[in-house]
Design a protein around this motif. Structure first.
Motif, PDB file in Angstrom:
ATOM      1  N   GLU A 188     -48.763  84.445   1.379  1.00  0.00           N
ATOM      2  CA  GLU A 188     -49.076  84.112   2.884  1.00  0.00           C
ATOM      3  C   GLU A 188     -48.167  83.793   3.967  1.00  0.00           C
ATOM      4  O   GLU A 188     -48.460  83.195   4.483  1.00  0.00           O
ATOM      5  N   ASN A 189     -47.084  84.562   3.604  1.00  0.00           N
ATOM      6  CA  ASN A 189     -46.108  83.371   4.260  1.00  0.00           C
ATOM      7  C   ASN A 189     -45.867  84.188   5.820  1.00  0.00           C
ATOM      8  O   ASN A 189     -47.103  85.203   6.409  1.00  0.00           O
ATOM      9  N   SER A 190     -45.192  83.969   6.548  1.00  0.00           N
ATOM     10  CA  SER A 190     -45.211  84.536   7.537  1.00  0.00           C
ATOM     11  C   SER A 190     -45.162  85.927   7.627  1.00  0.00           C
ATOM     12  O   SER A 190     -44.130  86.484   6.932  1.00  0.00           O
ATOM     13  N   ASN A 191     -45.299  87.053   8.883  1.00  0.00           N
ATOM     14  CA  ASN A 191     -44.628  88.091   8.587  1.00  0.00           C
ATOM     15  C   ASN A 191     -43.524  88.904   9.226  1.00  0.00           C
ATOM     16  O   ASN A 191     -42.835  90.121   9.534  1.00  0.00           O
ATOM     17  N   ASN A 192     -42.545  87.612   9.509  1.00  0.00           N
ATOM     18  CA  ASN A 192     -41.737  87.793  10.976  1.00  0.00           C
ATOM     19  C   ASN A 192     -40.186  87.650   9.688  1.00  0.00           C
ATOM     20  O   ASN A 192     -40.583  86.722   8.413  1.00  0.00           O
ATOM     21  N   PHE A 193     -39.331  87.027  10.577  1.00  0.00           N
ATOM     22  CA  PHE A 193     -37.940  86.984   9.680  1.00  0.00           C
ATOM     23  C   PHE A 193     -38.180  85.632   8.588  1.00  0.00           C
ATOM     24  O   PHE A 193     -37.051  85.585   8.097  1.00  0.00           O
ATOM     25  N   VAL A 194     -38.274  84.483   9.471  1.00  0.00           N
ATOM     26  CA  VAL A 194     -39.139  83.426   9.155  1.00  0.00           C
ATOM     27  C   VAL A 194     -39.135  83.921   7.934  1.00  0.00           C
ATOM     28  O   VAL A 194     -39.504  82.213   6.973  1.00  0.00           O
ATOM     29  N   PHE A 195     -39.882  84.294   7.212  1.00  0.00           N
ATOM     30  CA  PHE A 195     -40.532  84.706   5.747  1.00  0.00           C
ATOM     31  C   PHE A 195     -39.162  84.911   4.955  1.00  0.00           C
ATOM     32  O   PHE A 195     -40.016  83.625   3.766  1.00  0.00           O
ATOM     33  N   ASP A 196     -38.051  84.624   5.219  1.00  0.00           N
ATOM     34  CA  ASP A 196     -36.896  84.657   4.077  1.00  0.00           C
ATOM     35  C   ASP A 196     -37.013  83.052   3.659  1.00  0.00           C
ATOM     36  O   ASP A 196     -36.393  82.535   2.603  1.00  0.00           O
ATOM     37  N   THR A 197     -37.429  82.142   4.608  1.00  0.00           N
ATOM     38  CA  THR A 197     -36.841  80.803   4.935  1.00  0.00           C
ATOM     39  C   THR A 197     -37.969  80.277   3.846  1.00  0.00           C
ATOM     40  O   THR A 197     -38.260  79.407   3.135  1.00  0.00           O
ATOM     41  N   GLU A 198     -38.937  80.588   4.373  1.00  0.00           N
ATOM     42  CA  GLU A 198     -40.386  80.557   3.234  1.00  0.00           C
ATOM     43  C   GLU A 198     -40.445  80.540   2.302  1.00  0.00           C
ATOM     44  O   GLU A 198     -40.772  79.749   1.077  1.00  0.00           O
ATOM     45  N   ILE A 199     -39.764  81.750   2.052  1.00  0.00           N
ATOM     46  CA  ILE A 199     -39.358  82.073  -0.083  1.00  0.00           C
ATOM     47  C   ILE A 199     -39.252  81.142  -0.422  1.00  0.00           C
ATOM     48  O   ILE A 199     -39.220  80.998  -1.606  1.00  0.00           O
ATOM     49  N   ILE A 200     -37.660  80.353   0.574  1.00  0.00           N
ATOM     50  CA  ILE A 200     -36.802  80.154  -0.870  1.00  0.00           C
ATOM     51  C   ILE A 200     -37.183  78.002  -0.875  1.00  0.00           C
ATOM     52  O   ILE A 200     -37.581  77.987  -2.205  1.00  0.00           O
ATOM     53  N   ILE A 201     -38.029  78.256   0.567  1.00  0.00           N
ATOM     54  CA  ILE A 201     -39.081  76.299  -0.420  1.00  0.00           C
ATOM     55  C   ILE A 201     -40.198  76.705  -1.365  1.00  0.00           C
ATOM     56  O   ILE A 201     -39.823  76.353  -1.938  1.00  0.00           O
ATOM     57  N   GLN A 202     -40.223  77.660  -1.059  1.00  0.00           N
ATOM     58  CA  GLN A 202     -41.897  77.940  -2.500  1.00  0.00           C
ATOM     59  C   GLN A 202     -40.965  78.497  -3.442  1.00  0.00           C
ATOM     60  O   GLN A 202     -41.897  77.299  -4.462  1.00  0.00           O
ATOM     61  N   LEU A 203     -40.298  78.865  -3.731  1.00  0.00           N
ATOM     62  CA  LEU A 203     -39.548  78.636  -4.943  1.00  0.00           C
ATOM     63  C   LEU A 203     -38.929  77.925  -5.546  1.00  0.00           C
ATOM     64  O   LEU A 203     -38.664  76.902  -7.064  1.00  0.00           O
ATOM     65  N   LEU A 204     -38.208  76.961  -4.087  1.00  0.00           N
ATOM     66  CA  LEU A 204     -37.609  75.934  -5.134  1.00  0.00           C
ATOM     67  C   LEU A 204     -38.952  74.490  -5.401  1.00  0.00           C
ATOM     68  O   LEU A 204     -38.372  73.746  -6.398  1.00  0.00           O
ATOM     69  N   VAL A 205     -39.445  74.524  -4.407  1.00  0.00           N
ATOM     70  CA  VAL A 205     -40.994  73.780  -5.065  1.00  0.00           C
ATOM     71  C   VAL A 205     -41.209  73.692  -6.339  1.00  0.00           C
ATOM     72  O   VAL A 205     -41.671  73.327  -7.074  1.00  0.00           O
ATOM     73  N   ALA A 206     -41.691  75.728  -6.583  1.00  0.00           N
ATOM     74  CA  ALA A 206     -42.017  75.906  -7.990  1.00  0.00           C
ATOM     75  C   ALA A 206     -40.652  75.245  -9.271  1.00  0.00           C
ATOM     76  O   ALA A 206     -41.479  75.760  -9.948  1.00  0.00           O
ATOM     77  N   GLY A 207     -40.295  75.143  -8.734  1.00  0.00           N
ATOM     78  CA  GLY A 207     -38.642  74.585 -10.020  1.00  0.00           C
ATOM     79  C   GLY A 207     -38.294  76.071 -10.191  1.00  0.00           C
ATOM     80  O   GLY A 207     -37.605  75.774 -11.151  1.00  0.00           O
ATOM     81  N   LEU A 208     -38.431  77.314  -9.285  1.00  0.00           N
ATOM     82  CA  LEU A 208     -36.918  78.046  -9.743  1.00  0.00           C
ATOM     83  C   LEU A 208     -35.631  77.919  -9.540  1.00  0.00           C
ATOM     84  O   LEU A 208     -35.089  77.283  -8.611  1.00  0.00           O
ATOM     85  N   ARG A 209     -34.758  78.878  -9.775  1.00  0.00           N
ATOM     86  CA  ARG A 209     -33.330  78.777  -9.907  1.00  0.00           C
ATOM     87  C   ARG A 209     -33.057  79.532  -9.132  1.00  0.00           C
ATOM     88  O   ARG A 209     -33.324  81.164  -9.104  1.00  0.00           O
ATOM     89  N   ILE A 210     -31.640  78.984  -8.243  1.00  0.00           N
ATOM     90  CA  ILE A 210     -30.614  80.082  -7.539  1.00  0.00           C
ATOM     91  C   ILE A 210     -29.684  80.246  -7.386  1.00  0.00           C
ATOM     92  O   ILE A 210     -29.063  79.644  -8.039  1.00  0.00           O
ATOM     93  N   LYS A 211     -29.390  81.253  -7.228  1.00  0.00           N
ATOM     94  CA  LYS A 211     -27.664  81.454  -8.146  1.00  0.00           C
ATOM     95  C   LYS A 211     -27.647  82.456  -6.762  1.00  0.00           C
ATOM     96  O   LYS A 211     -28.315  83.382  -6.664  1.00  0.00           O
ATOM     97  N   GLU A 212     -26.121  82.748  -5.953  1.00  0.00           N
ATOM     98  CA  GLU A 212     -25.019  83.082  -4.906  1.00  0.00           C
ATOM     99  C   GLU A 212     -23.874  83.880  -5.722  1.00  0.00           C
ATOM    100  O   GLU A 212     -23.760  83.458  -6.681  1.00  0.00           O
ATOM    101  N   ILE A 213     -23.987  85.176  -4.955  1.00  0.00           N
ATOM    102  CA  ILE A 213     -22.994  85.694  -5.561  1.00  0.00           C
ATOM    103  C   ILE A 213     -22.432  86.048  -4.187  1.00  0.00           C
ATOM    104  O   ILE A 213     -23.047  86.183  -3.253  1.00  0.00           O
ATOM    105  N   PRO A 214     -21.174  86.619  -3.827  1.00  0.00           N
ATOM    106  CA  PRO A 214     -19.969  86.377  -2.526  1.00  0.00           C
ATOM    107  C   PRO A 214     -20.286  88.109  -2.386  1.00  0.00           C
ATOM    108  O   PRO A 214     -20.276  88.829  -2.821  1.00  0.00           O
ATOM    109  N   ILE A 215     -20.437  88.801  -1.057  1.00  0.00           N
ATOM    110  CA  ILE A 215     -20.781  89.543  -0.725  1.00  0.00           C
ATOM    111  C   ILE A 215     -20.365  89.652   0.230  1.00  0.00           C
ATOM    112  O   ILE A 215     -19.903  89.020   1.185  1.00  0.00           O
TER     113      ILE A 215
END
Length: 267
Positions: A188-215
């Motif tokens: 249901e997200n945007s077809n544009n670049f803001v898709f990436d922000t929407e999916i992060i908001i969705q996963l955080l609201v769902a209680g899912l966990r994020i980890k970062e690695i350096p690249i």
């Protein structure tokens, strides 16, 4: 939309290695696709799917020479629209872990083992490859100053509003678990670049966990990049989504699909 035949993976037991699918959201990636594909570590990746968003170059022809599974959009759907097709195809192929790698060679495919390790170990549901974890890395890799400033300002605002402590929200190098993709309404997200922000908001609201690695950061002539005007439009779109999140959190309506409706099946 044309789709190459789907090869269904063999069913795996609970102790078997997770089925890892790399998705390549492609648009005019003919000059960099071969380098990107050759750097994908085949010993940890089970399948590679390229979704072509109506490229005007030889991306599809090169992908087929590389024996990739190719999905072609009849018309350009945008970066978010491309990701939707990528993730649906990966889930249909039986993926346990999905890694998005841009075929413009801006992100290092050799780091896929590090990207998927926190998912394999149960430490996270999403892994972000951050160009901002190492001080000075973005400048050393050629990221324009205005992009660095915009990235850091937006990330600071996002952290404050979303209650996180991430170094970067705007990377295109991401790995997701099957659990995550089947738990949120990403279609249901945007077809544009803001898709990436929407999916992060969705996963955080769902209680899912994020980890970062350096690249490492890679900016060069043939790496795709948005210009200053589009960067400003992207930033404003992010701020708008954050405002929508705050409205929803305060008990207001959902202006984009932050949560899946109760009883709705994963799609």
């Amino acid at each position: 939309m044309s789709v190459e035949p789907l090869v269904t993976p063999v069913l795996r037991g609970t102790t078997a290695k997770p089925y890892v699918v790399v998705v390549l959201p492609a648009y005019n990636a003919a000059r960099t696709l071969v380098r990107t594909y050759r750097d994908i570590p085949k010993e940890v990746v089970d399948d590679v799917i390229l979704v072509d968003d109506a490229s005007q170059d030889d991306t599809v022809e090169i992908a087929r020479l590389l024996n990739l599974r190719v999905i072609q959009h009849d018309k350009n759907l945008g970066y978010g629209g491309n990701q939707k097709t990528c993730y649906r195809a990966a889930l249909e192929s039986g993926a346990d872990i999905v890694v998005m790698v841009h075929p413009d060679y801006q992100y290092d495919p050799t780091l896929i083992p590090q990207m998927i390790a926190p998912l394999q170990n149960g430490q996270a549901d999403c892994v972000l490859g951050s160009r901002m974890l190492h001080k000075g890395g973005a400048s050393a890799g050629g990221m324009p100053i205005y992009k660095q400033i915009g990235n850091r300002v937006l990330t600071t605002i996002e952290n404050l509003i979303l209650g996180q402590d991430l170094s970067e929200y705007h990377t295109g190098y991401r790995a997701y678990s099957r659990r995550l993709l089947t738990s949120i309404p990403f279609t249901e997200n945007s077809n544009n670049f803001v898709f990436d922000t929407e999916i992060i908001i969705q996963l955080l609201v769902a209680g899912l966990r994020i980890k970062e690695i350096p690249i490492p950061t890679r900016y060069f002539a043939h790496a795709s990049s948005v210009d200053l005007l589009k960067s400003i439009q992207y930033g404003l779109a992010i701020l708008k989504r954050l405002a929508f999140y705050l409205i929803w959190k305060a008990g207001g309506r959902q202006y984009f699909s932050i949560t899946r409706p109760a009883g709705a099946a994963p799609r």
